[in-house]
Scaffold this motif. Structure first.
Motif, PDB file in Angstrom:
ATOM      1  N   PRO A  35       0.818  -1.225   0.000  1.00 41.91           N
ATOM      2  CA  PRO A  35       0.000   0.000   0.000  1.00 41.91           C
ATOM      3  C   PRO A  35       0.850   1.272   0.000  1.00 41.91           C
ATOM      4  N   MET A  36       1.971   1.246   0.731  1.00 43.45           N
ATOM      5  CA  MET A  36       2.854   2.416   0.754  1.00 43.45           C
ATOM      6  C   MET A  36       3.483   2.641  -0.615  1.00 43.45           C
ATOM      7  N   LEU A  37       3.865   1.551  -1.293  1.00 40.27           N
ATOM      8  CA  LEU A  37       4.449   1.679  -2.627  1.00 40.27           C
ATOM      9  C   LEU A  37       3.454   2.315  -3.590  1.00 40.27           C
ATOM     10  N   TRP A  38       2.199   1.889  -3.542  1.00 46.95           N
ATOM     11  CA  TRP A  38       1.158   2.473  -4.399  1.00 46.95           C
ATOM     12  C   TRP A  38       0.995   3.956  -4.093  1.00 46.95           C
ATOM     13  N   GLN A  39       0.924   4.286  -2.816  1.00 44.97           N
ATOM     14  CA  GLN A  39       0.721   5.678  -2.417  1.00 44.97           C
ATOM     15  C   GLN A  39       1.884   6.552  -2.867  1.00 44.97           C
ATOM     16  N   GLU A  40       3.105   6.075  -2.649  1.00 42.36           N
ATOM     17  CA  GLU A  40       4.279   6.848  -3.038  1.00 42.36           C
ATOM     18  C   GLU A  40       4.375   6.987  -4.553  1.00 42.36           C
ATOM     19  N   ALA A  41       4.013   5.932  -5.287  1.00 42.60           N
ATOM     20  CA  ALA A  41       4.065   5.992  -6.744  1.00 42.60           C
ATOM     21  C   ALA A  41       3.099   7.043  -7.282  1.00 42.60           C
ATOM     22  N   ALA A  42       1.902   7.108  -6.699  1.00 45.27           N
ATOM     23  CA  ALA A  42       0.910   8.098  -7.139  1.00 45.27           C
ATOM     24  C   ALA A  42       1.391   9.516  -6.847  1.00 45.27           C
ATOM     25  N   GLN A  43       1.917   9.741  -5.633  1.00 39.85           N
ATOM     26  CA  GLN A  43       2.390  11.073  -5.264  1.00 39.85           C
ATOM     27  C   GLN A  43       3.617  11.460  -6.083  1.00 39.85           C
ATOM     28  N   PHE A  44       4.527  10.505  -6.279  1.00 39.97           N
ATOM     29  CA  PHE A  44       5.729  10.763  -7.069  1.00 39.97           C
ATOM     30  C   PHE A  44       5.356  11.163  -8.498  1.00 39.97           C
ATOM     31  N   ALA A  45       4.412  10.417  -9.091  1.00 42.78           N
ATOM     32  CA  ALA A  45       3.998  10.719 -10.467  1.00 42.78           C
ATOM     33  C   ALA A  45       3.384  12.112 -10.563  1.00 42.78           C
ATOM     34  N   GLU A  46       2.645  12.492  -9.522  1.00 43.48           N
ATOM     35  CA  GLU A  46       1.990  13.800  -9.550  1.00 43.48           C
ATOM     36  C   GLU A  46       2.997  14.941  -9.535  1.00 43.48           C
ATOM     37  N   TYR A  47       3.939  14.890  -8.585  1.00 43.16           N
ATOM     38  CA  TYR A  47       4.840  16.048  -8.532  1.00 43.16           C
ATOM     39  C   TYR A  47       5.986  15.950  -9.525  1.00 43.16           C
ATOM     40  N   GLU A  48       6.362  14.729  -9.965  1.00 44.02           N
ATOM     41  CA  GLU A  48       7.402  14.614 -10.979  1.00 44.02           C
ATOM     42  C   GLU A  48       6.914  15.179 -12.315  1.00 44.02           C
ATOM     43  N   SER A  49       5.606  15.137 -12.547  1.00 43.30           N
ATOM     44  CA  SER A  49       5.042  15.660 -13.792  1.00 43.30           C
ATOM     45  C   SER A  49       5.201  17.170 -13.903  1.00 43.30           C
ATOM     46  N   ASN A  50       5.561  17.821 -12.806  1.00 42.09           N
ATOM     47  CA  ASN A  50       5.731  19.277 -12.818  1.00 42.09           C
ATOM     48  C   ASN A  50       7.184  19.709 -12.685  1.00 42.09           C
ATOM     49  N   ILE A  51       8.103  18.731 -12.738  1.00 41.22           N
ATOM     50  CA  ILE A  51       9.526  19.037 -12.586  1.00 41.22           C
ATOM     51  C   ILE A  51      10.146  19.351 -13.950  1.00 41.22           C
ATOM     52  N   PHE A  52      10.832  20.473 -14.051  1.00 42.26           N
ATOM     53  CA  PHE A  52      11.598  20.828 -15.251  1.00 42.26           C
ATOM     54  C   PHE A  52      13.069  20.559 -14.959  1.00 42.26           C
ATOM     55  N   GLU A  53      13.665  19.643 -15.701  1.00 48.36           N
ATOM     56  CA  GLU A  53      15.009  19.158 -15.410  1.00 48.36           C
ATOM     57  C   GLU A  53      15.936  19.441 -16.589  1.00 48.36           C
ATOM     58  N   THR A  54      17.050  20.140 -16.321  1.00 50.03           N
ATOM     59  CA  THR A  54      17.988  20.481 -17.401  1.00 50.03           C
ATOM     60  C   THR A  54      18.626  19.230 -18.013  1.00 50.03           C
ATOM     61  N   LYS A  55      18.880  18.200 -17.193  1.00 48.83           N
ATOM     62  CA  LYS A  55      19.552  17.010 -17.713  1.00 48.83           C
ATOM     63  C   LYS A  55      18.663  16.195 -18.654  1.00 48.83           C
ATOM     64  N   LEU A  56      17.370  16.496 -18.686  1.00 50.29           N
ATOM     65  CA  LEU A  56      16.462  15.786 -19.588  1.00 50.29           C
ATOM     66  C   LEU A  56      16.302  16.489 -20.927  1.00 50.29           C
ATOM     67  N   PHE A  57      16.783  17.715 -21.034  1.00 46.80           N
ATOM     68  CA  PHE A  57      16.577  18.485 -22.267  1.00 46.80           C
ATOM     69  C   PHE A  57      17.273  17.805 -23.446  1.00 46.80           C
ATOM     70  N   GLY A  58      16.512  17.576 -24.500  1.00 48.26           N
ATOM     71  CA  GLY A  58      17.068  17.002 -25.727  1.00 48.26           C
ATOM     72  C   GLY A  58      17.287  15.503 -25.684  1.00 48.26           C
ATOM     73  N   VAL A  59      16.993  14.860 -24.577  1.00 46.99           N
ATOM     74  CA  VAL A  59      17.201  13.415 -24.461  1.00 46.99           C
ATOM     75  C   VAL A  59      16.062  12.676 -25.171  1.00 46.99           C
ATOM     76  N   THR A  60      16.420  11.845 -26.124  1.00 47.89           N
ATOM     77  CA  THR A  60      15.415  11.089 -26.868  1.00 47.89           C
ATOM     78  C   THR A  60      15.539   9.586 -26.630  1.00 47.89           C
ATOM     79  N   ASP A  61      16.588   9.175 -25.957  1.00 46.19           N
ATOM     80  CA  ASP A  61      16.808   7.755 -25.675  1.00 46.19           C
ATOM     81  C   ASP A  61      15.871   7.304 -24.550  1.00 46.19           C
ATOM     82  N   GLY A  62      14.907   6.447 -24.900  1.00 45.89           N
ATOM     83  CA  GLY A  62      13.936   5.994 -23.913  1.00 45.89           C
ATOM     84  C   GLY A  62      14.571   5.255 -22.753  1.00 45.89           C
TER      85      GLY A  62
END
Length: 298
Positions: A89-116
């Motif tokens: 249950p904690m893993l589910w809860q943390e995954a939901a919260q992580f997905a929510e706030y990670e969706s609003n993170i702007f990260e310089t190291k991700l810019f231009g990265v196309t490798d999945g």
């Protein structure tokens, strides 16, 4: 240093209180915190009141400032306070919260990265490190082959453009009877801000797939159809041969005998034969929340 060395008001804390402190600290570090610190503190205090926790720590949390919260949690991250054990249950809860706030993170190291694969590694490491700061659990390794061996859960990260990933090939039986462990899947779409030169991962779906649903969809459906039509071992062996299941005649006979005794669960993955299994999640994304064992966490 033990809990008796902590400042007055932090002694005698329990696991639940530590979890509350972790949660509040995570809110402070999440997007929007700098612009709304008062709201974050109020939310943490309300949580303490709602849980009605009687420990001295939680009572102290009601009057703490942001810096005091963070200083306390840094102590616990250094091992001064026992962290709660990670549960499903904690893993589910943390995954939901992580997905929510990670969706609003702007990260310089991700810019231009196309490798999945690079994006997947970034997100997997970030989520694992996030959990390590809050919970106690054993990390996966090459021997276990999955990220959370104690919970029998493996984590996958995939783009919404082509939702698929690879996993180690152990046995052809996995295509019929399932992988043998659960999956938690983050499905993202990536945006690049060319002006700010940053990248952002908008996590569209966070899905939990029970191990009972991790077999191949067409393979298990075909087998179930044969069993429903009173098929026998010869029918099953012929079907497996038609589907190019990578097994010899002896193993095909063993599997057919087992299937006659035990009907397989309907799987919902698309699994391609290769040196590694290629897992495709399109059907899982469509069916999440509608089929038992495929849950939409967020």
């Amino acid at each position: 240093m033990s809990t008796t060395d902590l400042p007055h008001g932090e002694r005698g804390c329990d696991r639940a209180a530590v979890h509350i402190a972790a949660t509040v600290a995570r809110w402070f570090r999440s997007p929007g915190c700098q612009s709304q610190p008062a709201g974050r503190i109020t939310r943490g205090r309300n949580l303490c009141r709602t849980k009605k926790l009687g420990s001295t720590l939680c009572q102290a949390l009601l009057s703490r400032t942001q810096d005091q919260y963070l200083r306390f949690w840094e102590k616990s991250m250094l091992g001064n306070i026992e962290k709660p054990v990670l549960t499903m249950p904690m893993l589910w809860q943390e995954a939901a919260q992580f997905a929510e706030y990670e969706s609003n993170i702007f990260e310089t190291k991700l810019f231009g990265v196309t490798d999945g694969k690079a994006v997947g590694t970034y997100l997997e490491h970030k989520f694992t490190n996030h959990l390590l700061g809050i919970y106690k659990f054993n990390q996966g390794n090459s021997a276990s082959g999955i990220d959370f061996p104690e919970l029998q859960v493996d984590m996958k990260v995939t783009s919404s453009k082509q939702p698929q990933s690879s996993c180690p090939y152990k046995s052809a039986r996995q295509k019929i009877f399932g992988l043998g462990y659960h999956l938690i899947v983050f499905v993202y779409e990536k945006y690049d801000d060319h002006e700010a030169r940053t990248g952002r991962l908008n996590i569209l779906n966070t899905i939990f797939i029970d191990r009972s649903r991790t077999a191949d969809y067409q393979m298990t459906r075909g087998i179930c159809d044969i069993l429903d039509r009173n098929g026998n071992e010869d029918d099953l062996i012929a079907f497996m041969a038609d589907r190019n299941l990578p097994i010899d005649d002896i193993e095909a006979q063993r599997i057919a005998e087992e299937l006659m005794r035990t009907r397989p669960n309907q799987g919902y993955l698309t699994i391609s034969n290769a040196l590694q299994w290629r897992l495709q999640y399109g059907r899982v994304i469509q069916e999440a929340g509608a089929v038992p064992g495929i849950e939409r966490i967020r």
